[in-house]
Design a protein around this motif. Structure first.
Motif, PDB file in Angstrom:
ATOM      1  N   LYS A  96       0.821  -1.215   0.000  1.00  0.00           N
ATOM      2  CA  LYS A  96       0.000   0.000   0.000  1.00  0.00           C
ATOM      3  C   LYS A  96       0.858   1.270   0.000  1.00  0.00           C
ATOM      4  O   LYS A  96       2.089   1.220  -0.013  1.00  0.00           O
ATOM      5  CB  LYS A  96      -0.995  -0.025   1.163  1.00  0.00           C
ATOM      6  CG  LYS A  96      -1.875  -1.277   1.131  1.00  0.00           C
ATOM      7  CD  LYS A  96      -2.906  -1.308   2.227  1.00  0.00           C
ATOM      8  CE  LYS A  96      -3.736  -2.590   2.129  1.00  0.00           C
ATOM      9  NZ  LYS A  96      -4.758  -2.689   3.195  1.00  0.00           N
ATOM     10  N   THR A  97       0.176   2.407   0.024  1.00  0.00           N
ATOM     11  CA  THR A  97       0.890   3.681  -0.008  1.00  0.00           C
ATOM     12  C   THR A  97       1.430   4.035   1.369  1.00  0.00           C
ATOM     13  O   THR A  97       0.892   3.605   2.394  1.00  0.00           O
ATOM     14  CB  THR A  97      -0.017   4.818  -0.512  1.00  0.00           C
ATOM     15  OG1 THR A  97      -1.213   4.843   0.274  1.00  0.00           O
ATOM     16  CG2 THR A  97      -0.376   4.629  -1.966  1.00  0.00           C
ATOM     17  N   LYS A  98       2.486   4.824   1.383  1.00  0.00           N
ATOM     18  CA  LYS A  98       3.090   5.209   2.653  1.00  0.00           C
ATOM     19  C   LYS A  98       2.216   6.248   3.349  1.00  0.00           C
ATOM     20  O   LYS A  98       1.354   6.883   2.720  1.00  0.00           O
ATOM     21  CB  LYS A  98       4.493   5.752   2.421  1.00  0.00           C
ATOM     22  CG  LYS A  98       4.561   7.025   1.610  1.00  0.00           C
ATOM     23  CD  LYS A  98       6.018   7.392   1.323  1.00  0.00           C
ATOM     24  CE  LYS A  98       6.134   8.669   0.517  1.00  0.00           C
ATOM     25  NZ  LYS A  98       7.534   9.003   0.196  1.00  0.00           N
ATOM     26  N   PRO A  99       2.396   6.443   4.656  1.00  0.00           N
ATOM     27  CA  PRO A  99       1.582   7.434   5.379  1.00  0.00           C
ATOM     28  C   PRO A  99       1.649   8.804   4.732  1.00  0.00           C
ATOM     29  O   PRO A  99       2.727   9.292   4.390  1.00  0.00           O
ATOM     30  CB  PRO A  99       2.221   7.441   6.778  1.00  0.00           C
ATOM     31  CG  PRO A  99       2.833   6.083   6.918  1.00  0.00           C
ATOM     32  CD  PRO A  99       3.325   5.720   5.543  1.00  0.00           C
ATOM     33  N   GLY A 100       0.488   9.393   4.513  1.00  0.00           N
ATOM     34  CA  GLY A 100       0.414  10.715   3.917  1.00  0.00           C
ATOM     35  C   GLY A 100       0.313  10.711   2.408  1.00  0.00           C
ATOM     36  O   GLY A 100      -0.012  11.742   1.805  1.00  0.00           O
ATOM     37  N   HIS A 126      -1.346   9.641  -1.209  1.00  0.00           N
ATOM     38  CA  HIS A 126      -2.678   9.331  -1.720  1.00  0.00           C
ATOM     39  C   HIS A 126      -2.636   8.540  -3.021  1.00  0.00           C
ATOM     40  O   HIS A 126      -3.666   8.024  -3.457  1.00  0.00           O
ATOM     41  CB  HIS A 126      -3.462  10.628  -1.963  1.00  0.00           C
ATOM     42  CG  HIS A 126      -3.715  11.418  -0.727  1.00  0.00           C
ATOM     43  ND1 HIS A 126      -2.776  12.279  -0.190  1.00  0.00           N
ATOM     44  CD2 HIS A 126      -4.787  11.462   0.103  1.00  0.00           C
ATOM     45  CE1 HIS A 126      -3.272  12.842   0.901  1.00  0.00           C
ATOM     46  NE2 HIS A 126      -4.481  12.366   1.102  1.00  0.00           N
ATOM     47  N   GLU A 135       1.411  16.313  -5.139  1.00  0.00           N
ATOM     48  CA  GLU A 135       2.051  15.185  -4.473  1.00  0.00           C
ATOM     49  C   GLU A 135       3.078  14.529  -5.384  1.00  0.00           C
ATOM     50  O   GLU A 135       4.184  14.175  -4.941  1.00  0.00           O
ATOM     51  CB  GLU A 135       0.985  14.164  -4.051  1.00  0.00           C
ATOM     52  CG  GLU A 135       1.503  13.083  -3.125  1.00  0.00           C
ATOM     53  CD  GLU A 135       0.377  12.241  -2.553  1.00  0.00           C
ATOM     54  OE1 GLU A 135       0.406  11.015  -2.769  1.00  0.00           O
ATOM     55  OE2 GLU A 135      -0.526  12.792  -1.894  1.00  0.00           O
ATOM     56  N   ASN A 160       4.784   2.144   0.349  1.00  0.00           N
ATOM     57  CA  ASN A 160       5.277   2.026   1.719  1.00  0.00           C
ATOM     58  C   ASN A 160       6.578   1.230   1.803  1.00  0.00           C
ATOM     59  O   ASN A 160       7.088   0.995   2.899  1.00  0.00           O
ATOM     60  CB  ASN A 160       4.206   1.381   2.596  1.00  0.00           C
ATOM     61  CG  ASN A 160       4.267   1.891   4.020  1.00  0.00           C
ATOM     62  OD1 ASN A 160       4.934   2.874   4.329  1.00  0.00           O
ATOM     63  ND2 ASN A 160       3.582   1.222   4.919  1.00  0.00           N
TER      64      ASN A 160
END
Length: 338
Positions: free
Chosen positions: A138-142, A144, A196, A312
């Motif tokens: 999945k994507t890292k914290p913060g 999108h 981003e 992530n």
């Protein structure tokens, strides 16, 4: 160009997993990586098949760990972990069927901390490399969204390295507002997505020793043209400045204004970026993909990528037409960008 990344790897040795262990290109690159002592390597595949392929090619992979999903002793734990991660989107039978494949199995090795990074795509499609990463790592914290960056490099007329970063040229086809299906409200604007991408591409550029000066590209410079994508790039510039106040970013800029100091004096004389940009953000994949390939083919640049951003963990995709040198280089990029 790889000096910064190699220094990182020498100081902090990491472990990379290759999802296509028996592939001759992977094995040749593995032998070189191990000889150069740049990283530890996991090869996914049948042990006998991998060893036979290495012997046939004359590749010394002594020191590499070969893991066969069919005989992996911790498969039950891995399957349960993946089942929990998918939260009912896959039944256990589907989970185990997917884990028999190198792309899902390798991704789970990263997710479970058995490896630091993953490189795949020598035989898998980009979708088959990216999909497990999005589902499991999945994507890292913060973050999108996942985006991509290409690093372009050539030796300039003065004999020095000339390097640029370009994004996104491979993942996001276009940018649209994200709308809540229940309320109809915009939850994340297209311009915020581009902001981003700009910030992540600047970080990637910095890892290659490029001091990022980011141009948000358009067919318009500072209001000279009109249209939805012009507005989007202008809004993305404002969003990027708000999110990263210390980042040198400006737009919207035409490429000539972003790149040429002479043109910049006429079109954008007060811009802190125009005329000296080295990191270029495109409004959609059409412009990005065409742009980096023009630079590659007409400008004589070597293109490294796509380098995936926003995940992530460091996971990257190879071209199915890659050679062993590209595998070697992308392994350094992947492991070195953690």
């Amino acid at each position: 160009m790889f000096e910064n990344l190699i220094s990182v790897l020498k100081a902090d040795k990491r472990k990379i997993v290759f999802t296509e262990g028996p592939d001759a290109r992977i094995l040749e690159a593995t032998a070189r990586l191990l000889k150069d002592e740049l990283m530890d390597v996991i090869l996914v595949g049948n042990v006998d098949e991998v060893k036979a392929a290495a012997a046939a090619g004359g590749f010394d992979i002594t020191g590499a760990e070969i893991i066969d999903p069919a005989t992996y002793p911790e498969m039950d734990e891995m399957a349960q972990t993946m089942f929990d991660l998918r939260k009912g989107k896959m039944d256990m039978e589907t989970v185990r069927a997917n884990l028999a494949k190198g792309n899902y199995f390798g991704t789970m090795l990263v997710k479970m901390g058995k490896a630091d990074a993953l490189l795949g795509g020598a035989t898998y499609s980009t979708a088959d490399t990216v999909r497990p990463a999005l589902q499991l790592v999945k994507t890292k914290p913060g973050a999108h969204l996942v985006s991509s960056c290409f690093i372009l490099n050539r030796v300039g007329a003065d004999g020095k390295d000339e390097s640029y970063a370009m994004g996104d040229c491979a993942i996001n086809i276009s940018y649209e507002d994200t709308i809540d299906k229940k309320t109809g409200e915009v939850t994340f604007k297209a311009s915020q997505k581009l902001a981003e991408v700009a910030i992540e591409t600047a970080k990637t550029a910095a890892a290659f020793g490029i001091d990022p000066k980011v141009a948000m590209l358009s067919y318009s410079t500072m209001g000279s043209g009109k249209g939805p994508t012009v507005d989007m790039m202008r809004d993305a510039t404002a969003a990027a400045k708000e999110l990263a106040p210390d980042l040198a970013v400006d737009g919207e800029l035409q490429f000539d204004a972003a790149f040429s100091p002479v043109v910049a004096k006429t079109k954008a004389k007060n811009s802190p970026v125009a005329g000296q940009a080295n990191t270029f953000i495109f409004p959609d994949i059409n412009a990005g993909n065409i742009g980096y390939k023009i630079a590659q083919r007409l400008g004589g640049f070597a293109a490294y990528g796509p380098i995936l951003q926003g995940l992530n963990a460091p996971i990257n995709d190879l071209s199915r037409g890659c050679d062993a040198e590209e595998v070697y280089q992308m392994a350094i990029i992947t492991a070195g960008l953690k």
